[in-house]
Scaffold this active site. Structure first.
Site, mmCIF file in Angstrom:
data_model
loop_
_atom_site.group_PDB
_atom_site.id
_atom_site.type_symbol
_atom_site.label_atom_id
_atom_site.label_comp_id
_atom_site.label_asym_id
_atom_site.label_seq_id
_atom_site.Cartn_x
_atom_site.Cartn_y
_atom_site.Cartn_z
ATOM 1 N N LYS A 137 0.860 -1.192 0.000
ATOM 2 C CA LYS A 137 0.000 0.000 0.000
ATOM 3 C C LYS A 137 0.893 1.238 0.000
ATOM 4 O O LYS A 137 1.727 1.415 0.892
ATOM 5 C CB LYS A 137 -0.883 -0.054 1.250
ATOM 6 C CG LYS A 137 -2.129 0.784 1.185
ATOM 7 C CD LYS A 137 -3.013 0.448 2.379
ATOM 8 C CE LYS A 137 -4.212 1.324 2.484
ATOM 9 N NZ LYS A 137 -4.895 1.151 3.764
HETATM 10 C C1 E4P Z 1 -8.048 2.402 3.713
HETATM 11 O O1 E4P Z 1 -7.438 1.457 3.260
HETATM 12 C C2 E4P Z 1 -7.848 2.984 5.037
HETATM 13 O O2 E4P Z 1 -7.228 2.004 5.844
HETATM 14 C C3 E4P Z 1 -9.122 3.346 5.749
HETATM 15 O O3 E4P Z 1 -10.264 2.940 5.010
HETATM 16 C C4 E4P Z 1 -9.178 4.737 6.255
HETATM 17 O O4 E4P Z 1 -10.389 4.908 6.943
HETATM 18 P P1 E4P Z 1 -10.637 6.089 7.984
HETATM 19 O O5 E4P Z 1 -10.871 7.349 7.217
HETATM 20 O O6 E4P Z 1 -11.877 5.673 8.737
HETATM 21 O O7 E4P Z 1 -9.424 6.160 8.852
#
Ligand code: E4P
Length: 218
Positions: free
Chosen positions: A87
């Protein structure tokens, strides 16, 4: 549409897997910290434990922000298991690194995406997944689901193969709306996934069926 769970909690990952609908996992440094996982060895070991539970793709996020650092870190992550997806943040060196990973057959998830322009760049670099953060877009009074729809339209017109992974999901409604808008994948905490089960008429209907059965069968 694939279902990923957005957590580093092994218990929640197991619960979603037991439901029989889990296609993968996404994590981020905040979610790892929430589980109390710190230090590179512990982090790598935790990803290994997640990959031992789940057959599908598991996104593991890099901390580096320069090209060489992202590539080195991504290579270490990719060695953990074949289902690791590196990622990478939507920054200039991130796009360069995604291109490098694409050319070396390493799967990527381009994260922190908030605009159609960013989505086009990530697809051009060959990202496997693209993560638009719809909840965080809603937080600033824009419309996260509309962002998914715009990206889906562009990707369909252009024939991009990058999968749209609707992230930052805050509600069951977000999941349904993302499906309608053309998301290929949603990643959600367990709560909104389990929320999809709920309808008061289901509860009332089941109660009546069981009461009628008991009346007829003593
Ligand atoms: C995406 O891969 C992120 O881990 C996540 O969805 C972020 O979510 P949040 O805005 O609730 O922190």
């Amino acid at each position: 549409m694939k279902f990923f769970i957005d957590t580093a909690s092994l218990d929640q990952i197991k619960e979603a897997k037991d439901l029989g609908i889990l296609d993968g996992v996404t994590t981020n440094p905040s979610l790892m910290a929430k589980e109390g996982i710190s230090g590179e060895a512990n982090i790598l070991n935790h990803y290994k434990q997640i990959c031992d539970i789940v057959d599908g793709d598991v996104s593991a996020e890099v901390i580096s922000t320069d090209f060489e650092g992202i590539v080195e870190e991504g290579k270490r992550l990719a060695e953990i298991a074949p289902n690791i997806v590196v990622k990478v943040p939507m920054i200039k060196d991130g796009i360069k690194a995604i291109r490098w990973f694409t050319d070396h057959d390493i799967k990527t998830n381009c994260t922190l995406v908030f605009s159609p322009g960013q989505a086009i760049l990530a697809a051009k670099a060959g990202a496997t997944y693209l993560s638009p953060f719809i909840g965080r877009v809603d937080d600033i009074n824009w419309d996260g689901v509309t962002l998914i729809a715009e990206i889906a339209e562009i990707y369909a017109i252009q024939g991009y193969e990058t999968e749209i992974l609707a992230a930052s999901i805050r509600s069951s409604k977000h999941i349904v709306e993302s499906a309608k808008a053309g998301a290929d994948v949603i990643t959600s905490p367990l709560g909104p996934i389990l929320g999809l089960l709920k309808h008061p008429l289901t509860d009332i209907g089941l109660e009546k069926f069981l009461a009628d059965y008991r009346k007829a069968n003593g």
